[in-house]
Scaffold this motif. Structure first.
Motif, PDB file in Angstrom:
ATOM      1  N   HIS A 176      25.715 -28.876 -47.719  1.00  0.00           N
ATOM      2  CA  HIS A 176      26.808 -27.883 -47.604  1.00  0.00           C
ATOM      3  C   HIS A 176      27.183 -27.173 -48.906  1.00  0.00           C
ATOM      4  N   ARG A 222      35.616 -30.544 -46.896  1.00  0.00           N
ATOM      5  CA  ARG A 222      34.981 -30.617 -48.215  1.00  0.00           C
ATOM      6  C   ARG A 222      33.536 -30.180 -48.075  1.00  0.00           C
ATOM      7  N   TYR A 245      27.156 -39.807 -51.853  1.00  0.00           N
ATOM      8  CA  TYR A 245      28.414 -39.070 -52.020  1.00  0.00           C
ATOM      9  C   TYR A 245      28.791 -39.125 -53.491  1.00  0.00           C
ATOM     10  N   HIS A 295      22.977 -32.416 -40.375  1.00  0.00           N
ATOM     11  CA  HIS A 295      24.222 -32.918 -40.995  1.00  0.00           C
ATOM     12  C   HIS A 295      25.344 -32.991 -39.969  1.00  0.00           C
TER      13      HIS A 295
HETATM   14 ZN    ZN Z   1      29.969 -33.865 -47.634  1.00  0.00          ZN
END
Ligand code: ZN
Ligand code: NCD
Ligand code: ZN
Ligand code: ZN
Length: 343
Positions: A153, A199, A97, A10
């Motif tokens: 995450h 975020r 997303y 990531h």
């Molecule tokens: Zn993200």
């Protein structure tokens, strides 16, 4: 200590369209200096990688301009659903997303999510930026369509406990956590201001503790979510973008935890190499390894050396464990912590 070349699943390398923040050369140099020889880069670029054409041109550039191996995620967009089958043949995984983060790429509405989950193959992961209730929605869709879900995450106690329950129930779900959610909390966010804003945002000490507890059981990978923005952008009063760099600090932080006995070196290799490779079906890199000094003590520098943004939320933190040398496919690419042939 010799470890395999690590995999960061990531990262945001900002090419195309955000090259003032990072590019394939600087981002991959930061990766090598941090012990990573393989990266999976995110599609929230400008333009976003939601068509076969944009994905292909970015992947070709990644191949030509990077100092380590870089593979690109395909991005999901409600406007480009027709592109998904072609992207599924090429990209290692899909990124959706589901909540607001940096950039305009976001999928809203159950109908759009259903179409995306239905048309992506079961053989490749669907990765989601999902916070709070979106985690439950993603788990429900993965269960319904029998697709491999990977939650990016994970940052909250409620989220990691829900994922643990889903795994125990046999759902095909994997997940990652970032070092900033493991090592920082809301108290650091207050101290760091925009340099501690990302975020998902930093959590409470209870969230942090839950992540550490699940690190030996539920959590599959550690990923940096390397998300560089310039100091000028971070200083904007209105519209400071979320995200922090992490490629050069991730392994030092985890080696520090290992030196303190909070995690074993063997578990670190699972989280940063074995599981990422298995989950994303990534190719082997022959004659590739890194050398770390697990006992080297130092303070993390104010300016990390290779990321273009040249700041870090971890500056000033005491570290134990340093990357000394990296060999990629038989070639020495890092010596004494410095990337060779960089400038
Ligand atoms: Zn993200
Ligand atoms: C990321 C970015 O800057 O691209 N920002 C962040 O705060 N994590 C986007 C993301 O990973 O959600
Ligand atoms: Zn990210
Ligand atoms: Zn300075």
């Amino acid at each position: 200590m010799i470890l395999p070349g690590l995999v960061d699943i990531h990262v945001h390398l900002r090419t195309p369209g955000g090259e003032h923040k990072e590019d394939f050369r600087t981002g991959s140099a930061a990766a090598l200096a941090g012990g990573f020889t393989m990266l999976l880069a995110m599609p929230n670029t400008q333009p976003p990688l939601v068509t076969l054409e944009s994905w292909h041109s970015a992947q070709t550039r990644a191949q030509n301009e990077s100092l380590c191996d870089v593979f690109l995620y395909a991005g999901a967009s409600a406007e480009k659903l027709n592109e998904l089958p072609a992207l599924a043949n090429e990209a290692p995984a899909l990124k959706i997303y589901m909540d607001q983060t940096y950039g305009p790429l976001r999928v809203r509405g159950l109908e759009n999510l259903i179409r995306i989950f239905a048309s992506w193959p079961a053989s490749k992961p669907i990765c989601v930026h999902a916070e709070g209730e979106s985690v439950a929605l993603a788990l429900g869709l993965a269960a319904t369509y029998n697709k491999h879900l990977h939650v990016c995450h994970v940052a909250r106690k409620s989220e990691i406990e829900l994922i643990a329950k889903a795994k125990a129930g046999g759902l095909p779900v994997t997940c990652e956590v970032t070092p900033h959610h493991l090592f920082l909390t809301q108290a650091d966010a207050a101290r760091l201001g925009p340099y501690g804003d990302m975020r998902p945002t930093l959590g409470t000490p209870e969230d942090q503790q839950a992540l550490w507890q699940h690190l030996i059981t539920t959590i599959d990978c550690i990923a940096s979510d390397h998300a560089p923005h310039t100091r000028d952008e971070k200083e904007l009063i209105d519209g400071s973008p979320p995200g922090v760099p992490g490629l050069e600090s991730t392994l030092p932080l985890m080696l520090t935890a290992a030196a303190q006995g909070r995690i074993t070196y063997a578990r670190l290799v699972e989280l940063l190499y074995t599981n990422p490779r298995r989950i994303f079906n990534l190719p082997e890199q022959a004659d590739t390894f890194i050398e770390v000094d697990p006992l080297a003590k130092y303070t993390f520098p104010e300016h990390p050396l290779y990321t273009k943004c040249a700041w870090s939320p971890f500056s000033g933190m005491p570290m134990t464990g340093k990357v000394q040398r990296v060999v990629l496919r038989g070639q020495e690419v890092v010596r004494d912590g410095l990337v060779l042939n960089f400038r």
